[in-house]
Design a protein around this motif. Structure first.
Motif, PDB file in Angstrom:
ATOM      1  N   PRO A   1      33.788  50.620  45.505  1.00  0.00           N
ATOM      2  CA  PRO A   1      35.026  51.194  46.375  1.00  0.00           C
ATOM      3  C   PRO A   1      36.263  50.950  45.364  1.00  0.00           C
ATOM      4  N   PRO A   2      37.124  51.920  45.275  1.00  0.00           N
ATOM      5  CA  PRO A   2      38.179  51.800  44.300  1.00  0.00           C
ATOM      6  C   PRO A   2      39.251  50.493  45.012  1.00  0.00           C
ATOM      7  N   MET A   3      39.175  49.587  44.572  1.00  0.00           N
ATOM      8  CA  MET A   3      39.888  48.384  45.141  1.00  0.00           C
ATOM      9  C   MET A   3      40.799  47.818  43.912  1.00  0.00           C
ATOM     10  N   PRO A   4      41.971  47.960  44.107  1.00  0.00           N
ATOM     11  CA  PRO A   4      43.242  47.574  43.220  1.00  0.00           C
ATOM     12  C   PRO A   4      42.794  46.190  42.707  1.00  0.00           C
ATOM     13  N   ALA A   5      42.947  45.946  41.460  1.00  0.00           N
ATOM     14  CA  ALA A   5      42.998  44.508  40.656  1.00  0.00           C
ATOM     15  C   ALA A   5      44.389  44.347  40.379  1.00  0.00           C
ATOM     16  N   PHE A   6      44.822  43.264  40.841  1.00  0.00           N
ATOM     17  CA  PHE A   6      46.310  42.683  40.648  1.00  0.00           C
ATOM     18  C   PHE A   6      46.420  41.906  39.338  1.00  0.00           C
ATOM     19  N   TYR A   7      45.402  41.528  38.784  1.00  0.00           N
ATOM     20  CA  TYR A   7      45.414  40.107  37.604  1.00  0.00           C
ATOM     21  C   TYR A   7      46.179  40.834  36.376  1.00  0.00           C
ATOM     22  N   GLY A   8      45.693  42.081  36.334  1.00  0.00           N
ATOM     23  CA  GLY A   8      46.432  42.826  35.143  1.00  0.00           C
ATOM     24  C   GLY A   8      47.641  43.301  35.205  1.00  0.00           C
ATOM     25  N   LYS A   9      48.436  42.860  36.383  1.00  0.00           N
ATOM     26  CA  LYS A   9      49.794  43.174  36.582  1.00  0.00           C
ATOM     27  C   LYS A   9      50.225  44.872  36.356  1.00  0.00           C
ATOM     28  N   PRO A  10      49.449  45.524  36.973  1.00  0.00           N
ATOM     29  CA  PRO A  10      49.419  47.007  36.915  1.00  0.00           C
ATOM     30  C   PRO A  10      51.131  47.451  37.294  1.00  0.00           C
ATOM     31  N   GLN A  11      51.705  48.383  36.565  1.00  0.00           N
ATOM     32  CA  GLN A  11      52.934  48.953  36.958  1.00  0.00           C
ATOM     33  C   GLN A  11      52.992  50.263  37.440  1.00  0.00           C
TER      34      GLN A  11
ATOM     35  N   PRO B   1      32.779  52.991  26.937  1.00  0.00           N
ATOM     36  CA  PRO B   1      34.179  52.086  26.461  1.00  0.00           C
ATOM     37  C   PRO B   1      35.109  52.559  27.603  1.00  0.00           C
ATOM     38  N   CYS B   2      35.770  51.568  28.056  1.00  0.00           N
ATOM     39  CA  CYS B   2      36.449  51.218  29.161  1.00  0.00           C
ATOM     40  C   CYS B   2      37.996  51.734  29.166  1.00  0.00           C
ATOM     41  N   GLY B   3      38.498  52.196  28.129  1.00  0.00           N
ATOM     42  CA  GLY B   3      39.729  52.404  27.993  1.00  0.00           C
ATOM     43  C   GLY B   3      40.652  51.286  27.954  1.00  0.00           C
ATOM     44  N   ASN B   4      41.700  51.193  28.922  1.00  0.00           N
ATOM     45  CA  ASN B   4      42.624  49.939  28.856  1.00  0.00           C
ATOM     46  C   ASN B   4      42.123  48.848  30.022  1.00  0.00           C
ATOM     47  N   LEU B   5      40.925  48.735  30.346  1.00  0.00           N
ATOM     48  CA  LEU B   5      40.217  48.048  31.260  1.00  0.00           C
ATOM     49  C   LEU B   5      40.913  46.580  31.043  1.00  0.00           C
ATOM     50  N   LYS B   6      41.224  45.943  32.019  1.00  0.00           N
ATOM     51  CA  LYS B   6      41.888  44.541  32.193  1.00  0.00           C
ATOM     52  C   LYS B   6      40.753  43.831  32.675  1.00  0.00           C
ATOM     53  N   ARG B   7      40.249  42.728  31.856  1.00  0.00           N
ATOM     54  CA  ARG B   7      39.376  41.849  32.425  1.00  0.00           C
ATOM     55  C   ARG B   7      40.087  40.699  32.764  1.00  0.00           C
ATOM     56  N   TRP B   8      39.522  39.824  33.702  1.00  0.00           N
ATOM     57  CA  TRP B   8      39.788  38.608  34.187  1.00  0.00           C
ATOM     58  C   TRP B   8      39.549  37.686  33.221  1.00  0.00           C
ATOM     59  N   GLY B   9      40.571  36.824  32.824  1.00  0.00           N
ATOM     60  CA  GLY B   9      40.419  36.006  31.518  1.00  0.00           C
ATOM     61  C   GLY B   9      40.391  34.569  32.096  1.00  0.00           C
ATOM     62  N   GLY B  10      40.537  34.285  33.362  1.00  0.00           N
ATOM     63  CA  GLY B  10      40.437  33.036  33.781  1.00  0.00           C
ATOM     64  C   GLY B  10      41.731  32.061  33.861  1.00  0.00           C
ATOM     65  N   LEU B  11      41.648  30.818  34.388  1.00  0.00           N
ATOM     66  CA  LEU B  11      43.060  30.307  34.431  1.00  0.00           C
ATOM     67  C   LEU B  11      42.819  28.908  33.692  1.00  0.00           C
ATOM     68  N   ALA B  12      43.445  28.603  32.955  1.00  0.00           N
ATOM     69  CA  ALA B  12      43.319  27.157  32.194  1.00  0.00           C
ATOM     70  C   ALA B  12      44.117  26.110  33.164  1.00  0.00           C
ATOM     71  N   GLU B  13      43.620  25.106  32.968  1.00  0.00           N
ATOM     72  CA  GLU B  13      44.157  23.956  33.734  1.00  0.00           C
ATOM     73  C   GLU B  13      45.202  23.353  33.263  1.00  0.00           C
TER      74      GLU B  13
END
Length: 187
Positions: free
Chosen positions: A145-155, A175-187
């Motif tokens: 389902p088209p679910m928005p991903a907000f970790y890429g901070k879409p404008q 090729p995924c164009g401008n697909l933003k991938r989750w990079g994780g969080l550093a502690e």
């Protein structure tokens, strides 16, 4: 690569349009079917004409043409994406009710063990929708389902659409164009 793309009457025809644009840019041969209600919804909500969208595909078929090449398992392709996928279409696929070309092409995709991706559009979901999705998922269908991903901070809305389309392309290793991938969080 060769993919079947279907656009149904659920809201969100822009997903199918952007998908066709991205597949064209990636030199993927696309075979397009737009349902009767898909045509109505597409023109009502997208600003595109059906003729313009059909022009994005290498080959176009009428949804009532059950003699089309994509209705046969002998038609070689890498899979199928239904974007957007109405609950009516999802139920037809789950029940093996292939009375139009979209349903028949999906049925063939399943029987030939090719990748089938459904950008299911509905909210809220009823128990029947969920049962059909679970049944298809157990058969190997990807329900996306088209679910928005907000970790890429879409404008923009277009960035949200692009994220969903990029995820669908990623399933096929494209090729995924401008697909933003989750990079994780550093502690």
């Amino acid at each position: 690569m060769r993919l079947i793309v279907a656009i149904t009457g659920a809201t969100g025809s822009i997903y199918g349009i952007r998908l066709l644009e991205a597949l064209r840019a990636a030199n993927v041969e696309t075979h397009l079917v737009i349902s009767r209600w898909g045509k109505v919804t597409l023109e009502a909500e997208s600003g595109y004409t059906c003729k313009e969208v059909a022009g994005l595909a290498a080959v176009r078929y009428a949804d009532d043409n059950l003699a089309a090449a994509i209705a046969s398992g002998s038609f070689r392709c890498d899979g199928m994406i239904v974007a957007p996928c109405s609950m009516k279409t999802l139920a037809g696929i789950a029940g093996g009710y292939a009375d139009n070309l979209i349903l028949r092409a999906a049925d063939v995709t399943l029987k030939e063990r090719r990748q089938l991706v459904l950008l299911a559009r509905e909210t809220p979901l009823s128990p029947i929708h969920l049962k059909n999705m679970l049944e298809l998922s157990r058969l190997g269908v990807i329900i996306a389902p088209p679910m928005p991903a907000f970790y890429g901070k879409p404008q923009t809305i277009d960035e949200l659409i692009g994220q969903t389309v990029g995820r669908a392309l990623d399933i096929f290793g494209l090729p995924c164009g401008n697909l933003k991938r989750w990079g994780g969080l550093a502690e």
